[in-house]
Design an enzyme around this catalytic site. Structure first.
Site, short mmCIF file in Angstrom:
data_model
loop_
_atom_site.label_atom_id
_atom_site.label_comp_id
_atom_site.label_asym_id
_atom_site.label_seq_id
_atom_site.Cartn_x
_atom_site.Cartn_y
_atom_site.Cartn_z
N LYS A 26 0.86 -1.19 0.09
CA LYS A 26 0.14 0.09 0.10
C LYS A 26 0.91 1.13 0.22
O LYS A 26 2.02 1.08 0.29
CB LYS A 26 -0.95 0.12 1.01
CG LYS A 26 -0.29 -0.05 2.61
CD LYS A 26 0.26 1.32 3.01
CE LYS A 26 0.95 1.25 4.54
NZ LYS A 26 1.69 2.40 4.79
N PRO A 107 10.03 -5.08 0.10
CA PRO A 107 11.13 -4.68 1.34
C PRO A 107 10.56 -4.36 2.65
O PRO A 107 9.42 -4.02 2.90
CB PRO A 107 11.76 -3.47 0.83
CG PRO A 107 10.78 -2.89 -0.05
CD PRO A 107 10.05 -3.79 -0.79
N ALA A 110 9.84 -0.43 5.01
CA ALA A 110 9.69 0.38 3.93
C ALA A 110 8.44 1.29 3.92
O ALA A 110 8.21 2.26 3.21
CB ALA A 110 9.55 -0.51 2.66
N SER A 117 0.23 -6.87 5.35
CA SER A 117 -0.61 -7.58 4.14
C SER A 117 -0.52 -8.94 4.20
O SER A 117 -1.31 -9.76 3.69
CB SER A 117 0.07 -6.94 2.69
OG SER A 117 -0.58 -7.56 1.65
N ASP A 149 -2.05 -1.50 10.67
CA ASP A 149 -2.43 -1.64 9.18
C ASP A 149 -3.14 -2.84 8.59
O ASP A 149 -3.40 -2.97 7.44
CB ASP A 149 -0.95 -1.55 8.64
CG ASP A 149 -0.63 0.00 8.76
OD1 ASP A 149 -1.34 1.01 8.97
OD2 ASP A 149 0.70 0.29 8.16
#
Length: 330
Positions: A26, A107, A110, A117, A149
């Site tokens: 994202k 990575p 980052a 995810s 997240d």
């Protein structure tokens, strides 16, 4: 997507394996820090959009209840995909196990949400593989226990986010092209949020204000592109928020309040930003999340030239209209 399409292997009436399950990265259209909470976390406002830079996972069902992960030995044994599998197994009282093969491409550290995810795709895949049939809202509750997240990836929609990033309202965003550069080194989220260079007094925005922001915010950069007629928002609880029509809309990307702190900790961020601007010509570059990846919008036909430093990872991406596993939960 940069891997073969996912496929399922069936056994009897159930699913024995799922292969090539995507876990997309994202980016954040903007990221504003409103203040520090009593619990030590920070109140934020941001807009998440998925991009087609993906990790890939394989899941093979086991009958012995064991949860194993193979591949990517550089990861901790209890990475987020394993933690997600254990949490779901315990929550559902499931006797099945799984072998997970994780192919990392995004990575670490980052600001692209790779680990989050991976966890979300694990929850969605095992809900299907184990035949649990848990509703999306229940999976989102589990996701919130894994990280701030993770819920947006389970939601499956690009989203306006508030709180610590966990209060979500789905928004329809157009597809667009961008060039993303990770300068070979990661940043600790805790270090960035604890930096003396971080300001914590951003003005509170609204989703309707975001529509104006999307229509006008990037015009100073000189980068305009026809990306669709409007942006709409749909709240998770079912209320639909219509955001005013935008017509010929600019990208509307804005500031990331974490950038000064990240720049102080990792000066290579400025180098990555300058490198991107030279190649996209968009006049706009910013950081995703808490860094260290930078991105810049570009024309869809861009063929970037000029070698990046050897340790960097650079990829031309497409921002997605929704998560590729959106239909895996209801």
């Amino acid at each position: 997507m940069d891997r073969p399409a996912l496929h399922a292997v069936k056994r009897g009436l159930g699913i024995a394996a799922l292969y090539n399950v995507p876990a997309p990265a994202k980016i954040n259209w903007f990221l504003h820090v409103l203040g520090r909470r009593p619990d030590g976390y920070h109140d934020l406002q941001t807009v998440f959009q998925f991009i087609d830079w993906c990790d890939w996972l394989d899941f093979e069902r086991r009958d012995d209840g064991m949860i194993l992960r193979v591949g990517d030995d550089g990861l901790p044994a209890e990475d987020l995909s394993v933690r997600a599998a254990r949490l779901l197994q315990q929550h559902a009282g499931c006797g099945d196990g799984v072998q997970i093969r994780l192919r990392k491409a995004i990575p670490a550290q980052a600001g692209l949400g790779g680990g989050s995810s991976d966890a979300a795709s694990t929850l969605l895949a095992l809900n299907l593989l184990w035949g649990l049939h848990l509703p999306r809202v229940e999976l989102q509750g589990l996701a919130a226990r894994l990280g701030a997240d993770v819920p947006v990836f389970v939601l499956g929609r690009n989203a306006w986010a508030e709180g610590i990033g966990d209060r979500l309202a789905a928004v329809d965003l157009p597809a667009w092209s961008l060039l993303v550069a990770w300068p070979g080194k990661g940043l600790s989220t805790a270090e960035v949020f604890g930096s003396p260079f971080l300001t914590r007094s951003a003005r509170i925005e609204t989703i309707s204000g975001f529509a104006r922001f999307a229509g006008e915010g990037a015009r100073d950069s000189g980068f305009m592109q026809d990306l669709g007629e409007k942006v709409t928002g749909k709240a998770v609880e079912g209320k639909v928020v219509e955001v005013e029509g935008i017509g010929r809309m600019s990208l509307g990307l804005g500031r990331n309040d974490l950038l000064p702190a990240a720049r102080a900790a990792l000066p290579e961020i400025d180098q990555a930003g300058a490198w991107l601007l030279e190649r996209t010509g968009s006049g706009f570059v910013t950081m995703s999340g808490s860094g260290s990846a930078m991105f810049s919008p570009c024309e869809s036909g861009l063929r970037f030239t000029g070698a990046s430093p050897q340790s960097w990872m650079v990829r031309k991406c497409v921002a997605l209209g929704s998560h590729p596993l959106l239909d895996w939960a209801v």
